[in-house]
Write a protein that holds these residues in place. Sequence first.
Motif, short mmCIF file in Angstrom:
data_model
loop_
_atom_site.label_atom_id
_atom_site.label_comp_id
_atom_site.label_asym_id
_atom_site.label_seq_id
_atom_site.Cartn_x
_atom_site.Cartn_y
_atom_site.Cartn_z
N ASN A 10 0.83 -1.21 0.00
CA ASN A 10 0.00 0.00 0.00
C ASN A 10 0.86 1.26 0.00
O ASN A 10 0.52 2.26 -0.65
CB ASN A 10 -0.93 0.00 1.21
CG ASN A 10 -2.06 -1.00 1.07
OD1 ASN A 10 -2.40 -1.42 -0.03
ND2 ASN A 10 -2.66 -1.39 2.19
N LYS A 11 1.98 1.23 0.73
CA LYS A 11 2.86 2.40 0.77
C LYS A 11 3.51 2.63 -0.58
O LYS A 11 3.66 3.78 -1.02
CB LYS A 11 3.93 2.20 1.85
CG LYS A 11 4.74 3.47 2.12
CD LYS A 11 3.85 4.56 2.69
CE LYS A 11 4.62 5.81 3.04
NZ LYS A 11 3.75 6.85 3.63
N GLU A 14 0.97 4.30 -2.69
CA GLU A 14 0.76 5.67 -2.19
C GLU A 14 1.87 6.61 -2.65
O GLU A 14 1.63 7.77 -3.00
CB GLU A 14 0.70 5.65 -0.67
CG GLU A 14 0.59 7.02 -0.01
CD GLU A 14 0.75 6.95 1.49
OE1 GLU A 14 1.35 7.89 2.06
OE2 GLU A 14 0.30 5.96 2.10
N LEU A 15 3.10 6.11 -2.69
CA LEU A 15 4.24 6.95 -3.04
C LEU A 15 4.37 7.19 -4.54
O LEU A 15 5.11 8.07 -4.96
CB LEU A 15 5.53 6.33 -2.51
CG LEU A 15 5.70 6.36 -0.99
CD1 LEU A 15 6.96 5.61 -0.57
CD2 LEU A 15 5.76 7.80 -0.47
N THR A 107 10.31 8.85 -6.25
CA THR A 107 9.45 7.78 -5.75
C THR A 107 10.28 6.63 -5.21
O THR A 107 10.01 6.09 -4.13
CB THR A 107 8.52 7.28 -6.87
OG1 THR A 107 7.65 8.34 -7.28
CG2 THR A 107 7.67 6.10 -6.40
N SER A 218 6.02 7.90 7.14
CA SER A 218 6.06 8.21 5.71
C SER A 218 7.30 9.02 5.41
O SER A 218 7.69 9.90 6.18
CB SER A 218 4.81 9.00 5.30
OG SER A 218 3.65 8.25 5.57
#
Length: 219
Positions: A10-11, A14-15, A107, A218
């Motif tokens: 998920n991270k 998201e990034l 990223t 994060s």
Amino acid sequence: MEITALDIVNKAIELGFDKCGIIPVQMMRDYEVRLEERMEHFPQTKDKYESFRSFAHLQNDYSLAKAIVVVSFWYGKYYIPNNLQNYVAKYYLTDGRRNPNSEGYQTSTRFEKYLMDCGFQTATDRDFGITALRWAGMKAGIGIIRKNNFFYTEKGSYQYLEAFLIDQPLQYIPLPSTAPTAPSSTMVRRSAVKHWTTTLMCLALTPITSPSTDRCKSA
């Protein structure tokens, strides 16, 4: 703080990555079998491909390696000016591995920092790739290799791949919503399509405990 494979996936999304999967390093072992088949069919390539055997035995060079996090970045979203069409490949115009100001590079570095902040030991090779990226991506369930030897996801072949080694035995192999329809290449053969269509989502979400509860932040 417990970090699961799904948290990492998920991270990554998201990034800014398009897709993410996680496999144990042992799942790269059959890459060597396919490599030997390739060298048998094309003996003149043996000198070139012999060094690639290390991609199937990552723990020999990286004792920390327990799993591989494979991510894809979709560069098909970028518009290429007409005066550059047919002169420079789109991949090279948008490749974010070396330009620190590019979206792809930022990223990648943010994701690497996230993994380290979560307490993982990590290793990567942003220039060349730390393992056979297309094979790892196929094994991780984020795409397949077609006859032209390009890597495809549901969005097509405008993807570049990265891999990060981590020191925890996590695994996450997503089931795609739409499978590419073309058959796989000779090297991958039918196993790629079979793997793509039969893999169960999230085979294991083994949690780990971060060394510090406030380290997983994060980037």
